[in-house]
Design an enzyme around this catalytic site. Structure first.
Site, mmCIF file in Angstrom:
data_model
loop_
_atom_site.group_PDB
_atom_site.id
_atom_site.type_symbol
_atom_site.label_atom_id
_atom_site.label_comp_id
_atom_site.label_asym_id
_atom_site.label_seq_id
_atom_site.Cartn_x
_atom_site.Cartn_y
_atom_site.Cartn_z
ATOM 1 N N TYR A 1 -29.723 2.385 -59.096
ATOM 2 C CA TYR A 1 -30.840 1.582 -59.166
ATOM 3 C C TYR A 1 -30.186 0.130 -59.725
ATOM 4 O O TYR A 1 -29.411 0.154 -60.638
ATOM 5 C CB TYR A 1 -31.787 2.038 -60.021
ATOM 6 C CG TYR A 1 -33.378 2.242 -59.490
ATOM 7 C CD1 TYR A 1 -33.992 1.179 -58.731
ATOM 8 C CD2 TYR A 1 -33.694 3.606 -59.184
ATOM 9 C CE1 TYR A 1 -35.151 1.513 -58.000
ATOM 10 C CE2 TYR A 1 -34.840 3.683 -58.552
ATOM 11 C CZ TYR A 1 -35.707 2.744 -57.953
ATOM 12 O OH TYR A 1 -36.756 2.943 -57.163
ATOM 13 N N GLU B 1 -32.529 -3.106 -60.224
ATOM 14 C CA GLU B 1 -33.477 -4.169 -59.911
ATOM 15 C C GLU B 1 -33.008 -5.297 -60.726
ATOM 16 O O GLU B 1 -32.442 -5.124 -61.778
ATOM 17 C CB GLU B 1 -34.905 -3.585 -60.259
ATOM 18 C CG GLU B 1 -35.474 -2.649 -59.526
ATOM 19 C CD GLU B 1 -36.756 -1.899 -59.961
ATOM 20 O OE1 GLU B 1 -37.479 -2.846 -60.747
ATOM 21 O OE2 GLU B 1 -37.303 -0.966 -59.383
ATOM 22 N N ASP C 1 -36.890 -18.499 -39.372
ATOM 23 C CA ASP C 1 -36.731 -17.038 -39.148
ATOM 24 C C ASP C 1 -35.644 -16.885 -38.126
ATOM 25 O O ASP C 1 -36.032 -17.012 -36.892
ATOM 26 C CB ASP C 1 -37.791 -16.262 -38.910
ATOM 27 C CG ASP C 1 -37.669 -14.911 -38.997
ATOM 28 O OD1 ASP C 1 -36.420 -14.453 -38.799
ATOM 29 O OD2 ASP C 1 -38.539 -14.140 -38.842
ATOM 30 N N THR D 1 -32.480 -11.209 -40.208
ATOM 31 C CA THR D 1 -32.044 -9.841 -40.262
ATOM 32 C C THR D 1 -30.594 -9.760 -40.352
ATOM 33 O O THR D 1 -30.009 -10.834 -39.904
ATOM 34 C CB THR D 1 -32.496 -9.030 -39.131
ATOM 35 O OG1 THR D 1 -32.097 -9.847 -37.946
ATOM 36 C CG2 THR D 1 -34.022 -9.072 -38.985
ATOM 37 N N LYS E 1 -29.202 -7.537 -35.943
ATOM 38 C CA LYS E 1 -29.357 -7.994 -34.604
ATOM 39 C C LYS E 1 -28.057 -8.768 -34.090
ATOM 40 O O LYS E 1 -27.107 -7.988 -34.348
ATOM 41 C CB LYS E 1 -30.716 -8.899 -34.558
ATOM 42 C CG LYS E 1 -31.817 -8.206 -34.691
ATOM 43 C CD LYS E 1 -33.069 -8.813 -34.760
ATOM 44 C CE LYS E 1 -34.319 -8.181 -35.138
ATOM 45 N NZ LYS E 1 -35.362 -8.855 -35.147
ATOM 46 N N ARG F 1 -28.426 -2.426 -40.750
ATOM 47 C CA ARG F 1 -30.041 -2.851 -40.886
ATOM 48 C C ARG F 1 -30.380 -3.379 -42.282
ATOM 49 O O ARG F 1 -30.518 -2.703 -42.929
ATOM 50 C CB ARG F 1 -30.796 -1.516 -40.558
ATOM 51 C CG ARG F 1 -32.127 -1.711 -40.306
ATOM 52 C CD ARG F 1 -32.816 -0.310 -39.432
ATOM 53 N NE ARG F 1 -32.094 -0.447 -38.096
ATOM 54 C CZ ARG F 1 -32.592 -1.174 -37.153
ATOM 55 N NH1 ARG F 1 -33.770 -1.883 -37.204
ATOM 56 N NH2 ARG F 1 -31.928 -1.038 -36.034
HETATM 57 C C1 LIG Z 1 -36.894 -8.792 -35.712
HETATM 58 C C2 LIG Z 1 -37.424 -9.818 -36.559
HETATM 59 C C3 LIG Z 1 -38.094 -9.504 -37.837
HETATM 60 C C4 LIG Z 1 -38.376 -8.237 -38.477
HETATM 61 O O1 LIG Z 1 -37.254 -7.554 -38.819
HETATM 62 P P1 LIG Z 1 -37.196 -6.026 -39.401
HETATM 63 O O2 LIG Z 1 -35.879 -5.920 -39.936
HETATM 64 O O3 LIG Z 1 -37.623 -5.203 -37.978
HETATM 65 O O4 LIG Z 1 -38.199 -5.989 -40.306
HETATM 66 C C5 LIG Z 1 -38.518 -10.761 -38.474
HETATM 67 N N1 LIG Z 1 -38.768 -11.903 -37.704
HETATM 68 C C6 LIG Z 1 -37.972 -11.890 -36.438
HETATM 69 C C7 LIG Z 1 -38.097 -13.299 -35.813
HETATM 70 C C8 LIG Z 1 -37.517 -11.017 -35.910
HETATM 71 O O5 LIG Z 1 -37.276 -11.121 -34.531
#
Ligand SMILES: *Cc1c(COP(=O)(O)O)cnc(C)c1O
Length: 482
Positions: A68, A70, A245, A274, A277, A283
């Protein structure tokens, strides 16, 4: 260390790990083996997926999972966090160096968590100052129940402007059923109905009329680059915080394919991503911010998060270290080049693409001309071993469930070593499947949006052609689980 030596080590590490797992629950070991076989044997074109390196994957399987931690580096609510501090500080340092960011927060467990941290940080930052001073508090953590009551009222009046889901935005960018659409008064900008392209004049006009506190840029299914300098100009004109994002395209930013106006980091106040990707890490999620926003992002825990996933933060550090190598820039450029090859492959065979092409890592194929819904196309392709996902196209006549499109991305197969010829062939195979798929009929005899019939022998033919390419570009070469 040579690639062959690393493969041999990886192979024995996994053989032994699976034996240990099988001694407790053999069905999990079996499913794990089968997952590798399935991933190896299919054409993975899901634009949000990739294959992380064995180093990244192995890093996740350790005792850091048991700790842990935090709090923040050097300031934890639990004893004994010295090694987690090392890990988190390294992940943040690699992220700052890689992206040229002033501040990085490596704790979010996923992209959605990163966005929640960002939203709350922006709100906290923007309502602090005069508003908190009025309540005689230093930060939102010091608020009494009455203070929160007042804050909620204040937040209830906050506005967010993001890209609509059916134009390629994400659920978390103000989609009504998502928490982002409930904690903010939201409005959405779309893309031009004719061209499918973002129109900055429309975004500006909407922003001027709506006066959002947060302008969100970024997407999950838009096949083009975004000019973030222009988005910042718009945000500045209306006094909004620009949040980008980059969950989908972080790898293209890391790999210096998106530079200048297309690099969000120098233009946005807050950038979320993320790590799994196009960035090819574990992940997870991450937030980058300017110095100004850093103190409120740092309060992600306890505001939104509990204990960080230290084993995943360690894997983020490894993946970010990989992304700082020159080879990652070659990879990122190949991802973009391959998307062009795939798009050209479709266009030369007469297929329709939203916006007429791509200049990032994904293409959006409109399957209406084949007489199919996205759902039928997705299912027929899966029968032939081609893994994609259905996706709305602008003004989709089939709605968000059946859709009229298929989204295809190049990050995963590029990791396997696919190049121009393979992606041209992938376009050929996909068009072949779609041309040989007929929509089914409902029980009442009308046209079905879900059932379909794939021509005889088509799936086998496509699987054989895919297998040839997949064998030539093995996933995790040398990793032998037999
Ligand atoms: C995939 C994605 C997310 C969410 O990611 P997770 O790890 O699945 O929660 C948020 N914003 C955008 C633009 C995404 O493509």
């Amino acid at each position: 260390m040579s690639d062959a030596h690393i493969s041999a080590l990886t192979s024995s590490a996994y053989q032994q790990a699976l034996e240990v797992i099988a001694s407790v629950e053999p069905r999990i070991a079996e499913a794990t083996r089968k997952e590798l076989a399935d991933q190896r044997g299919s054409l993975k074109l899901i634009a949000s997926e990739n294959y992380a390196s064995p180093a990244v994957l192995l890093t996740m399987g350790t005792w850091f999972s048991d700790k842990y931690a935090e709090g923040t580096v050097g300031h934890r609510f639990y004893a004994g966090c010295q090694n987690v501090d090392t890990v988190e500080a390294l992940a943040a340092e690699h992220a700052r160096e890689l992206f040229g960011a002033e501040y990085a927060y490596a704790q979010p467990h996923s992209g959605i968590d990163a966005n929640l941290v960002a939203f709350w940080s922006i709100l906290a930052h923007r309502v602090e100052g005069p508003w908190l001073e009025r309540l005689e508090k230093k930060n939102v953590n010091d608020l009494t129940d009455e203070g929160w009551e007042e804050l909620r009222h204040e937040l209830g009046n906050q506005r967010l402007l993001g890209m609509s889901l059916d134009s390629g935005g994400h659920l978390t960018h103000g989609f009504r059923p998502n928490i982002s659409g409930k904690m903010f008064h939201q409005q959405q900008y779309g893309t031009d109905p004719e061209t499918g392209l973002l129109d900055y004049d429309v975004v500006r006009a909407k922003a001027k009329e709506f006066k959002p506190l947060v302008l969100v840029a970024g997407y999950s299914a838009y096949p083009r680059r975004v000019n973030f300098a222009k988005m910042r100009e718009i945000a500045d004109e209306v006094g909004a915080t620009l949040m980008v994002d980059m969950a989908h395209f972080a790898g293209l930013v890391a790999g210096k394919v998106f530079v200048g106006d297309e690099d969000p980091v120098p233009h946005a106040h807050v950038v979320t991503t993320t790590t799994h990707k196009s960035l090819r890490g574990p992940r997870g999620g991450m937030v980058l911010a300017t110095e100004e926003y850093a103190p409120s992002v740092d309060r992600g825990c306890p505001m939104v998060l509990g204990g960080p996933l230290s084993h995943v933060m360690a894997a983020k550090a490894v993946a970010l270290a990989e992304a700082r190598q020159p080879a990652f820039q070659t990879y990122a450029q190949q991802v973009a080049d391959n998307a062009k090859s795939l798009a050209e492959g479709f266009l030369s065979r007469g297929a329709d693409l939203v916006t007429g092409g791509t200049d990032n890592h994904l293409v959006l194929l409109d399957v209406s001309a084949f007489g199919l819904t996205g759902r039928q196309a997705e299912s027929a392709l899966l029968d032939a071993g081609v893994v994609t996902n259905r996706n709305s196209v602008p003004n989709d006549r089939n709605g968000a469930w059946y859709t009229s499109g298929i989204r295809l991305g190049t990050p995963a197969l590029t990791t396997r070593g696919f190049g121009h010829d393979e992606f041209d062939n992938v376009a050929e195979l996909i068009v072949h499947v779609l041309q040989n798929t007929q929509p089914g009929t409902t029980k009442a005899g009308g046209p079905s949006k879900a059932s379909y019939e794939l021509g005889e022998g088509v799936a086998d033919k496509v699987k054989d052609a895919s297998a040839e390419m997949l064998d030539k570009h093995p996933l995790y070469p040398g990793l032998d689980l037999a």
